[in-house]
Scaffold this motif. Structure first.
Motif, mmCIF file in Angstrom:
data_model
loop_
_atom_site.group_PDB
_atom_site.id
_atom_site.type_symbol
_atom_site.label_atom_id
_atom_site.label_comp_id
_atom_site.label_asym_id
_atom_site.label_seq_id
_atom_site.Cartn_x
_atom_site.Cartn_y
_atom_site.Cartn_z
ATOM 1 N N ALA A 51 0.879 -1.184 0.000
ATOM 2 C CA ALA A 51 0.000 0.000 0.000
ATOM 3 C C ALA A 51 0.910 1.225 0.000
ATOM 4 O O ALA A 51 1.658 1.445 0.947
ATOM 5 C CB ALA A 51 -0.894 0.004 1.236
ATOM 6 N N VAL A 52 0.843 1.994 -1.062
ATOM 7 C CA VAL A 52 1.727 3.147 -1.203
ATOM 8 C C VAL A 52 0.992 4.403 -0.728
ATOM 9 O O VAL A 52 -0.159 4.639 -1.108
ATOM 10 C CB VAL A 52 2.146 3.297 -2.688
ATOM 11 N N LYS A 53 1.646 5.180 0.087
ATOM 12 C CA LYS A 53 1.098 6.471 0.562
ATOM 13 C C LYS A 53 0.477 7.243 -0.606
ATOM 14 O O LYS A 53 1.090 7.359 -1.669
ATOM 15 C CB LYS A 53 2.292 7.239 1.155
ATOM 16 N N PRO A 54 -0.752 7.761 -0.422
ATOM 17 C CA PRO A 54 -1.477 8.334 -1.572
ATOM 18 C C PRO A 54 -0.674 9.308 -2.435
ATOM 19 O O PRO A 54 -0.653 9.191 -3.664
ATOM 20 C CB PRO A 54 -2.689 9.036 -0.931
ATOM 21 N N GLY A 90 -4.512 6.387 6.393
ATOM 22 C CA GLY A 90 -4.695 5.457 7.513
ATOM 23 C C GLY A 90 -5.277 4.115 7.094
ATOM 24 O O GLY A 90 -4.914 3.081 7.638
ATOM 25 N N LEU A 91 -6.168 4.137 6.113
ATOM 26 C CA LEU A 91 -6.878 2.897 5.782
ATOM 27 C C LEU A 91 -5.972 1.894 5.059
ATOM 28 O O LEU A 91 -5.989 0.701 5.362
ATOM 29 C CB LEU A 91 -8.130 3.195 4.957
ATOM 30 N N GLY A 92 -5.173 2.389 4.122
ATOM 31 C CA GLY A 92 -4.258 1.490 3.412
ATOM 32 C C GLY A 92 -3.269 0.842 4.372
ATOM 33 O O GLY A 92 -2.843 -0.297 4.187
ATOM 34 N N VAL A 93 -2.910 1.585 5.406
ATOM 35 C CA VAL A 93 -1.945 1.082 6.392
ATOM 36 C C VAL A 93 -2.547 -0.129 7.106
ATOM 37 O O VAL A 93 -1.965 -1.219 7.147
ATOM 38 C CB VAL A 93 -1.593 2.192 7.411
ATOM 39 N N ALA A 94 -3.734 0.073 7.649
ATOM 40 C CA ALA A 94 -4.401 -1.015 8.366
ATOM 41 C C ALA A 94 -4.686 -2.180 7.417
ATOM 42 O O ALA A 94 -4.649 -3.351 7.809
ATOM 43 C CB ALA A 94 -5.696 -0.514 8.983
ATOM 44 N N GLN A 95 -4.957 -1.843 6.166
ATOM 45 C CA GLN A 95 -5.269 -2.883 5.189
ATOM 46 C C GLN A 95 -4.141 -3.914 5.082
ATOM 47 O O GLN A 95 -4.395 -5.107 4.952
ATOM 48 C CB GLN A 95 -5.513 -2.228 3.822
ATOM 49 N N THR A 96 -2.905 -3.468 5.158
ATOM 50 C CA THR A 96 -1.796 -4.422 5.031
ATOM 51 C C THR A 96 -1.771 -5.367 6.219
ATOM 52 O O THR A 96 -1.508 -6.561 6.076
ATOM 53 C CB THR A 96 -0.440 -3.699 4.910
ATOM 54 N N LEU A 97 -2.044 -4.834 7.400
ATOM 55 C CA LEU A 97 -2.041 -5.688 8.596
ATOM 56 C C LEU A 97 -3.118 -6.771 8.479
ATOM 57 O O LEU A 97 -2.870 -7.957 8.732
ATOM 58 C CB LEU A 97 -2.261 -4.809 9.830
ATOM 59 N N PHE A 98 -4.310 -6.360 8.058
ATOM 60 C CA PHE A 98 -5.387 -7.349 7.960
ATOM 61 C C PHE A 98 -5.163 -8.303 6.785
ATOM 62 O O PHE A 98 -5.572 -9.462 6.841
ATOM 63 C CB PHE A 98 -6.750 -6.659 7.918
#
Ligand SMILES: Cc1ncc(C[n+]2csc(CCOP(=O)(O)OP(=O)(O)O)c2C)c(N)n1
Ligand SMILES: [Mg+2]
Length: 797
Positions: free
Chosen positions: A69-72, A123-131
């Motif tokens: 997930a790349v920072k927007p 924030g959402l892309g960050v959490a997305q990688t964890l899940f």
């Protein structure tokens, strides 16, 4: 460790990527005619700060199985890298942010260049990688990984992005689930959108991540700096760097070599060796040294990524960077929306050895031969397996979902029964369903399913109550084969885990059919994450109970009013609100299929775009209703899926039609009965999906406007024979606007009943009366819009 040749080509590629991304933005702003005068903010400087890290990852550190997930705002850098790999086109880059051009923020559905996770809402892309890594573990635990290697789920995180609360919610949840294979790389440029961030933030980050069991790798001093620290006086320089405030560091970076020299000599002059260390360097060398932070130092980055690959622990890399690195606007606190002027760009172009007219040439200005760079690119580990997206076969869905024929039940109970029946079966579908809930598993009726299918955890955990033979209704045993993911109370996490589960076919090549349950009002809590999940085209089912004011005694805090409108307006989400369990069974069966569809032709009968598939939202109720004893004919099932059917077809002289949705069915039925003597030919329309009725209607109108004169939607067919002077009363336990549009379909005069204000506590009867959605409310509305003799059952209230 990379050899010198490797490093030097990497360095050249990094410069090229920075050039291409800067040129992309410059081109979009200054060269492409922009009618609306929209300037592009937030890209040039933000991209540059990640140029080195992304180059180190994509050209060396990544493996095909990794997902990123790349920072927007780093999208231009991302697109530039893919362009060099031949996965992005010049046309789309030239048209960056234009119609059908490369997207401002990496988009897995809209971009063509292999984006793993969309980003945009920070924030959402960050959490997305964890899940996603949790889902990878789930796939592995269920024996579905086959010979596929485990990937790292990687997020490039802006330091200001770390302010978003959902990241912390995810961290806590990740810790509970023993998260692995997750790398978060914090782009520590100490700048946000507006300003320079607080001093010492890195220490909070470090403590926080260590507290949650993550490795923390601080990439602060690049290799040039580390060499300089070894020189006589080097320690003094190091101390100076480490105690320099963020603002000052940024300002000096912006001002360049001469300013660095002046400031360093003011602070460290006449102090022997360190003075010599500074003085022996030219302005340019000094600027290079001082901007050689870890996040801009290829050797440090390559080394760090290589080491992290030796284990599967989650890692937070805190990489010091410079916002606007390598550009004249580097470090300036206002640079977020800053752009290079045409004059600056011209000078920079010359310095890069790029000839006018050759700006898009991939190898322009490189010292290394084209053949060698091409060979290098072809050998990059990341591109060795071609396309990285998987697909998975569809899981067959049973002909029918079954449930016990109870005379009375709520749709929430029905949902529990249907899942229980599925859990008991050995149908393939049952093994691919995963349920999840934010601490509302039992209260949303997933208990029976969980008893049969168990809770998921990487390591087994027995239920102590069961072991101690203490009677309990629920079997709370965790194991790797469990099929329920229990979450803490955080609806953001619910939607992000659904997003990850619902992309499993594409990310990991194994189809999962996720169902998430929550209380309906808390859809708002996670609405941005829900939107994000839909934007990524993840496929899932959300089941929301209780809903509306029907949970009456619970009071205003738990009542939902606007969620039916959320369901209607949310792209990628088909919403339903059935009243009866036989309807629910038809809808759920359809939903399991719909969640797996892609491509195909629009349905000529309903004009719904069912071919593309999507996610599904079921707004259910805890209110027990008498169930209709009827046969589910194919036609009835079709109508339920399309959104409505006649419970009582209006006669040719109908004066009133009552159209209801969901739990208010008994009130609508009662009102129709009470009015029957005083109004002719009354019709009763059961609406199972305002969303699909409305969508089909809109699509059919559009089709007619495009020349398909015979296009008719389901709602148009249903209302076609209702006489023009008939009044239409709509009623829902939700915002009345949900059904108010129905009057426009054929021009019937309409009164829409519903809930507009926060509710009270009380009985269902009290509250339905309070909001006028009871039988009396329906009758008084009918009397007003369908004049005639007084309706004798209308009481003065
Ligand atoms: C949820 C959300 N709120 C606000 C924004 C607007 N926004 C975009 S980037 C950004 C902050 C940028 O700071 P940082 O994450 O440190 O990245 P940098 O620009 O330094 O590269 C903000 C507030 C957004 N994209 N998403
Ligand atoms: Mg920042």
């Amino acid at each position: 460790m990379a050899d010198a040749r490797h490093l030097s080509i990497l360095e050249e590629l990094e410069r090229k990527v920075l050039w291409l991304s800067t040129w992309t933005i410059h081109n979009a702003n200054h060269l492409r005619a922009s009618e609306d005068g929209m300037k592009i903010g937030g890209h040039q400087a933000s991209s540059a700060s990640l140029s080195t890290i992304l180059s180190a990852l994509y050209f060396s550190g990544l493996r095909p199985e990794d997902r990123v997930a790349v920072k927007p705002h780093a999208s231009p850098i991302y697109h530039a890298i893919q362009y060099l790999f031949g996965r992005q086109t010049r046309e789309k880059l030239e048209n960056f942010r234009g119609y059908k051009g490369a997207q401002s923020y990496p988009s897995r559905t809209k971009d063509i260049d292999d984006v793993d996770f969309s980003t945009g809402s920070v924030g959402l892309g960050v959490a997305q990688t964890l899940f996603a890594s949790l889902v990878q573990d789930y796939v592995k635990a269920h024996g579905w990984m086959k010979d596929r290697p485990e990937g790292r789920m990687i997020s490039l995180v802006g330091d200001a992005e770390m302010d978003e609360g959902n990241i912390f919610e995810a961290l806590l949840e990740g810790w509970k689930h023993g998260i692995r294979n997750t790398w978060w790389i914090i782009d520590y440029n100490r700048q946000s959108l507006d300003a320079v961030i607080r001093e010492g933030l890195w220490e909070r980050f470090e403590a926080l991540f260590r507290n949650f069991g993550w490795d923390v790798v601080i990439l602060k001093h690049g290799s040039l700096m580390q060499e300089a620290f070894k020189e006589p006086g080097g320690e003094r320089l190091r101390d100076w760097i480490d105690s320099c405030p963020n603002q000052l560091y940024s300002a000096l970076t912006f001002q360049g070599g001469a300013a660095w020299r002046k400031r360093l000599l003011d602070d460290l002059g006449d102090q022997g060796p360190v003075t010599r260390l500074i003085e022996k360097r030219s302005d340019e060398e000094l600027a290079r040294l001082m901007s050689n932070l870890g996040g801009h130092d290829l050797p440090s980055l390559l080394d760090a990524f290589e080491k992290a690959r030796e284990h599967d622990r989650p890692v937070c890399f805190l990489a010091y960077t410079i916002k606007g690195f390598g550009l004249p606007l580097a470090g300036h606190k206002d640079n977020h929306s800053g752009l290079l002027t045409p004059t600056q760009m011209e000078a920079w172009r010359t310095a890069q050895g790029v000839r006018p007219g050759h700006e898009w040439d991939k190898f322009e200005g490189m010292r290394t031969s084209q053949a060698e760079v091409e060979r290098f690119l072809a050998e990059v580990p990341f591109v060795q397996k071609g396309t990285r997206r998987y697909s998975a076969p569809q899981v067959p869905v049973p002909e029918k979902l079954t449930f016990p024929a109870n005379a009375a039940m709520s749709t929430q109970q029905g949902f529990g029964f249907i899942l229980n029946e599925l859990a008991r079966s050995d149908h393939a579908l049952a093994s691919r369903v995963v349920t999840t809930a934010p601490d509302v598993t039992v209260s949303t009726n997933l208990g029976a399913w969980v008893n049969r299918r168990g809770l998921y955890a990487r390591e087994s955990l027995v239920d102590t109550f069961k072991k101690e033979r203490i009677p309990s209704t629920y079997n709370w045993e965790f194991s790797p084969s469990g099929q329920h993911i229990e979450l803490g109370i955080a609806e953001m996490n619910l939607f992000i885990v659904l997003s990850a589960l619902g992309l499993s076919h594409s990310l990991f090549g194994e189809r999962i059919l996720p169902i998430g349950t929550l209380y309906d009002p808390f859809i708002y809590r996670g609405a941005d994450a829900l939107n994000y999940a839909c934007y990524q085209d993840a496929r899932f089912m959300i089941v929301a109970t209780p809903s509306g004011v029907t949970l009456a005694p619970e009071g205003g805090a738990h009542q939902s009013i606007g969620t039916p409108l959320v369901g209607m307006a949310q792209d990628g989400l088909a919403s339903f609100e059935p009243a009866f369990v036989d309807e629910l069974a038809v809808i759920m069966r359809w939903a399991f299929d719909y969640m797996q569809r892609e491509g195909g032709e629009p349905d000529e009968k309903t004009w719904l775009r069912d071919e593309t598939g999507g996610s599904v939202y079921l707004r259910l109720s805890t209110r027990t209703l008498e169930q209709p004893q009827r046969e589910m004919t194919p036609d009835l099932a079709d109508d339920i899926r399309a959104g409505a059917y006649w419970l009582r077809k209006p006669g040719p002289n109908a004066q009133v039609v009552v159209a209801y949705t969901g739990a208010v069915a008994p009130e609508a039925i009662e009102a129709v009965g009470l009015m029957a003597e005083d109004r002719r030919d009354i019709g009763l329309l059961a609406i199972t999906s305002a969303d699909r009725l409305n969508a089909g209607w809109t699509a059919a109108q559009r089709a007619r406007e495009r020349g398909l004169v015979h296009a008719r939607s389901h709602v148009e067919r249903l209302l076609a024979d209702v006489p023009p002077h008939c009044g239409l009363i709509t009623v829902i336990d939700g915002h009345p606007a949900t059904l108010a549009w129905m009057g426009s379909v054929m021009g019937h005069r309409t009164r829409s009943l519903g809930v507009e204000h926060f509710g009270q506590t009380g009985t269902v009867k009290d509250l339905y009366r309070h909001f006028g959605i009871d039988a009396q409310g329906i009758i008084s509305a009918a009397e007003m819009i369908a004049p005639g003799r007084p309706i004798r059952h209308l009481k003065a209230v």
